[in-house]
Design a protein around this motif. Structure first.
Motif, short mmCIF file in Angstrom:
data_model
loop_
_atom_site.label_atom_id
_atom_site.label_comp_id
_atom_site.label_asym_id
_atom_site.label_seq_id
_atom_site.Cartn_x
_atom_site.Cartn_y
_atom_site.Cartn_z
N ILE A 70 49.85 17.01 58.75
CA ILE A 70 50.39 16.83 57.42
C ILE A 70 49.30 16.22 56.53
O ILE A 70 48.33 15.65 57.02
CB ILE A 70 51.64 15.93 57.41
N GLY A 71 49.44 16.37 55.22
CA GLY A 71 48.48 15.80 54.28
C GLY A 71 47.94 16.84 53.32
O GLY A 71 48.49 17.94 53.17
N GLU A 72 46.86 16.48 52.64
CA GLU A 72 46.26 17.37 51.66
C GLU A 72 45.26 18.31 52.33
O GLU A 72 44.42 17.89 53.11
CB GLU A 72 45.53 16.58 50.57
N TRP A 73 45.39 19.59 52.01
CA TRP A 73 44.51 20.62 52.52
C TRP A 73 43.79 21.32 51.37
O TRP A 73 44.22 21.21 50.22
CB TRP A 73 45.30 21.66 53.32
N GLN A 74 42.74 22.03 51.70
CA GLN A 74 42.01 22.80 50.70
C GLN A 74 41.73 24.20 51.24
O GLN A 74 41.36 24.37 52.40
CB GLN A 74 40.70 22.13 50.32
N ALA A 75 41.94 25.18 50.38
CA ALA A 75 41.58 26.56 50.69
C ALA A 75 40.32 26.92 49.92
O ALA A 75 40.29 26.79 48.69
CB ALA A 75 42.72 27.49 50.31
N ASP A 76 39.30 27.34 50.64
CA ASP A 76 38.08 27.86 50.01
C ASP A 76 38.17 29.38 50.04
O ASP A 76 38.29 29.98 51.12
CB ASP A 76 36.84 27.38 50.75
N ILE A 77 38.11 30.00 48.88
CA ILE A 77 38.32 31.44 48.75
C ILE A 77 37.01 32.10 48.32
O ILE A 77 36.40 31.70 47.33
CB ILE A 77 39.43 31.73 47.71
N ASP A 78 36.61 33.10 49.09
CA ASP A 78 35.35 33.80 48.84
C ASP A 78 35.66 35.21 48.35
O ASP A 78 36.31 35.99 49.06
CB ASP A 78 34.52 33.83 50.12
N ILE A 79 35.21 35.53 47.14
CA ILE A 79 35.51 36.82 46.51
C ILE A 79 34.22 37.61 46.35
O ILE A 79 33.21 37.07 45.87
CB ILE A 79 36.16 36.60 45.12
N LEU A 80 34.25 38.86 46.73
CA LEU A 80 33.10 39.74 46.55
C LEU A 80 33.52 40.90 45.65
O LEU A 80 34.28 41.77 46.05
CB LEU A 80 32.60 40.26 47.89
N SER A 81 33.03 40.86 44.41
CA SER A 81 33.37 41.92 43.46
C SER A 81 32.10 42.60 42.96
O SER A 81 31.01 42.02 42.97
CB SER A 81 34.14 41.34 42.27
N ILE A 82 32.25 43.83 42.51
CA ILE A 82 31.11 44.59 42.00
C ILE A 82 30.56 43.94 40.72
O ILE A 82 29.35 43.85 40.52
CB ILE A 82 31.53 46.05 41.71
N GLU A 83 31.47 43.44 39.89
CA GLU A 83 31.05 42.90 38.60
C GLU A 83 30.31 41.56 38.74
O GLU A 83 29.27 41.34 38.12
CB GLU A 83 32.27 42.70 37.69
N ASP A 84 30.86 40.65 39.56
CA ASP A 84 30.34 39.29 39.60
C ASP A 84 29.70 38.90 40.93
O ASP A 84 29.29 37.75 41.10
CB ASP A 84 31.48 38.30 39.28
N GLY A 85 29.62 39.82 41.88
CA GLY A 85 29.05 39.48 43.18
C GLY A 85 29.92 38.47 43.90
O GLY A 85 31.15 38.54 43.85
N HIS A 86 29.31 37.51 44.58
CA HIS A 86 30.07 36.49 45.31
C HIS A 86 30.56 35.41 44.35
O HIS A 86 29.78 34.85 43.58
CB HIS A 86 29.20 35.84 46.39
N THR A 87 31.84 35.14 44.41
CA THR A 87 32.44 34.04 43.65
C THR A 87 33.25 33.18 44.61
O THR A 87 34.03 33.71 45.42
CB THR A 87 33.36 34.57 42.53
N LYS A 88 33.08 31.90 44.53
CA LYS A 88 33.83 30.99 45.39
C LYS A 88 34.70 30.07 44.54
O LYS A 88 34.22 29.48 43.57
CB LYS A 88 32.89 30.17 46.26
N ILE A 89 35.98 30.01 44.90
CA ILE A 89 36.92 29.12 44.22
C ILE A 89 37.71 28.36 45.27
O ILE A 89 37.69 28.71 46.46
CB ILE A 89 37.87 29.90 43.28
N SER A 90 38.40 27.32 44.86
CA SER A 90 39.16 26.51 45.81
C SER A 90 40.55 26.21 45.27
O SER A 90 40.83 26.38 44.07
CB SER A 90 38.43 25.20 46.12
N LEU A 91 41.40 25.75 46.17
CA LEU A 91 42.78 25.44 45.81
C LEU A 91 43.29 24.35 46.74
O LEU A 91 43.24 24.50 47.96
CB LEU A 91 43.64 26.71 45.97
N ASN A 92 43.72 23.25 46.19
CA ASN A 92 44.26 22.15 47.00
C ASN A 92 45.77 22.22 47.05
O ASN A 92 46.43 22.63 46.08
CB ASN A 92 43.80 20.81 46.45
#
Length: 318
Positions: free
Chosen positions: A137-159
Motif C-alpha cells: 500500500i502507499g504512493e506509486w508512480q507509473a513511468d510511461i514511455d511513448i515512441l511516436s513518429i512526430e516527437d520520438g521518445h517521450t517520457k511522462i509519469s503519473l502518481n
C-alpha cells in the motif's frame, strides 16, 4: 455479559473483569470492520464522487500528459488505466511501455511490458489499460514511455495511491442486491436516465432480482448527460450493444448516477446521488460490473470500458 455475585468477588476484581470484557469486545472491532464502517459513512450528503477531480501527471516538454482513469486501486490484481493527451488531442498509438514502482523504493518495481490502447466507439479517443498486481500500500508512480513518429521518445509519469482494500466492490466480492428503480416504478423513463438513449430493456429488472435469475449480469453506473471528463465515455451505448446480442442470456442494467434525472437537465446543482450508487460505495462517476450466475463479481471497470473489454469477460460466463 458477565453475571457476578458480590459474595465471590471484591469490587477490585469486579472492575478488573469488566475492563477485560471491554477490551475483548473492542478488539473484535477490527480494522476491516472500521474500513467498512467508514465506507458506509459515505452515504452522507457530503460524499460526492461526481465532484472528485481527476489525477493528472506533469506535462512533458512536448506537452504530453497522463490522466488516471482508475483511482480505486488496492492490493492484488487491478485493471490500471489512463488516457494520454497531447497538444493535438488524445494519443492513439496502439501501445505504450510502462514501469510502475513504489515511491521511494525502486526495488519494488512492477514491470508491465505494455499498456494497450482501447479505442472508444466515438471520436478519436481511447484509454490505455493493463493488469497490475500491487503488493504494497502507499504512493506509486507509473513511468510511461511513448515512441511516436512526430516527437520520438517521450517520457511522462503519473502518481497514484494503492490502498489495502477498494471502496467499490471488488472482483470476487458478492454483488450488492440493490433494489434500484425500474421502468415499473416510474411514470416516464426520463425519471431513470439523464441520457437521450432510453432503452426500456436496461431498466426492466432490479439488481437484487437479477442476482436471483441464475444468469450473468452486466451493471453500468453512469450519468450519460453529465459524462464530461477525460475518462468518461458512452457506456450506456455499449451496454445496449451487448444487450442486443445477448438479451435473454444475461441481464443488462443501467443505473443513473443521479436519483432525479428529470430535475437536473441543464442544472447539475440540483443533482441528488442515487441511493444505489451510495450502496455500492462508488468513488468516481462511471463504473461497469460483470457478475456471474452465482452473484459474484467477475470483473469491474472504473471509467469507460469498451465493448471488447466487457465481452471478453461475459462470454466465459454463459
Amino acid at each position: 455479559m458477565f453475571f457476578i455475585s458480590k459474595n465471590y468477588l471484591s469490587s477490585g476484581l469486579l472492575i478488573g473483569l469488566m475492563v477485560i470484557y471491554i477490551i475483548i469486545n473492542v478488539g473484535c472491532f477490527t480494522d476491516t470492520n472500521l474500513d467498512r464502517t467508514q465506507k458506509n459513512g459515505k452515504e452522507s450528503s457530503s460524499f460526492r464522487p461526481d465532484k472528485i477531480p481527476l489525477y493528472y501527471g506533469p506535462k512533458s516538454e512536448t506537452g504530453y500528459q497522463a490522466i488516471l482513469a482508475t483511482s480505486d486501486l488496492s492490493l492484488g490484481d487491478n485493471r490500471f488505466g489512463f488516457v494520454i493527451t497531447t497538444p493535438s488531442g488524445f494519443l492513439t498509438l496502439p501501445k505504450v511501455q510502462i514501469k510502475v514502482w513504489l515511491t521511494g523504493s525502486r526495488k519494488e518495481t512492477l514491470k508491465s511490458d505494455e499498456a494497450i490502447f482501447q479505442k472508444w466507439p466515438y471520436g478519436n479517443r481511447g484509454l490505455y489499460t493493463t493488469i497490475l498486481n500491487f503488493d504494497h500500500i502507499g504512493e506509486w508512480q507509473a513511468d510511461i514511455d511513448i515512441l511516436s513518429i512526430e516527437d520520438g521518445h517521450t517520457k511522462i509519469s503519473l502518481n497514484f495511491n494503492v490502498d489495502r482494500t477498494t471502496d467499490a466492490p471488488n472482483v470476487g466480492d458478492i454483488a450488492i442486491p440493490s433494489s434500484n428503480r425500474t421502468i415499473e416504478d416510474v411514470v416516464d423513463i426520463k425519471e431513470l436516465t439523464t441520457g437521450s438513449l432510453r432503452d426500456k430493456d436496461l431498466y426492466a429488472i432490479t439488481i437484487a432480482n437479477s442476482l436471483e435469475s441464475n444468469i450473468p449480469s452486466v451493471v453500468v453506473f453512469a450519468s450519460p448527460a453529465f459524462c464530461t471528463n477525460a475518462v468518461c465515455g458512452p457506456q450506456v451505448e455499449v451496454l445496449q450493444e451487448l444487450k442486443n446480442l445477448y438479451i435473454g442470456t444475461a441481464n443488462f442494467i443501467h443505473v443513473d448516477f443521479y436519483e432525479n434525472p428529470q430535475e437536473i437537465q441543464g442544472d447539475i446543482n440540483n443533482a441528488i446521488l442515487s441511493t444505489t450508487v451510495l450502496e455500492w460505495s462508488l468513488p468516481s462517476i462511471e463504473w461497469t460490473f460483470v457478475i456471474n450466475r452465482s452473484g459474484i463479481i467477475e470483473a469491474r471497470f472504473e471509467g469507460f470500458a469498451t465493448f471488447e473489454e466487457i465481452l471478453k469477460v461475459l462470454v466465459n460466463l454463459f
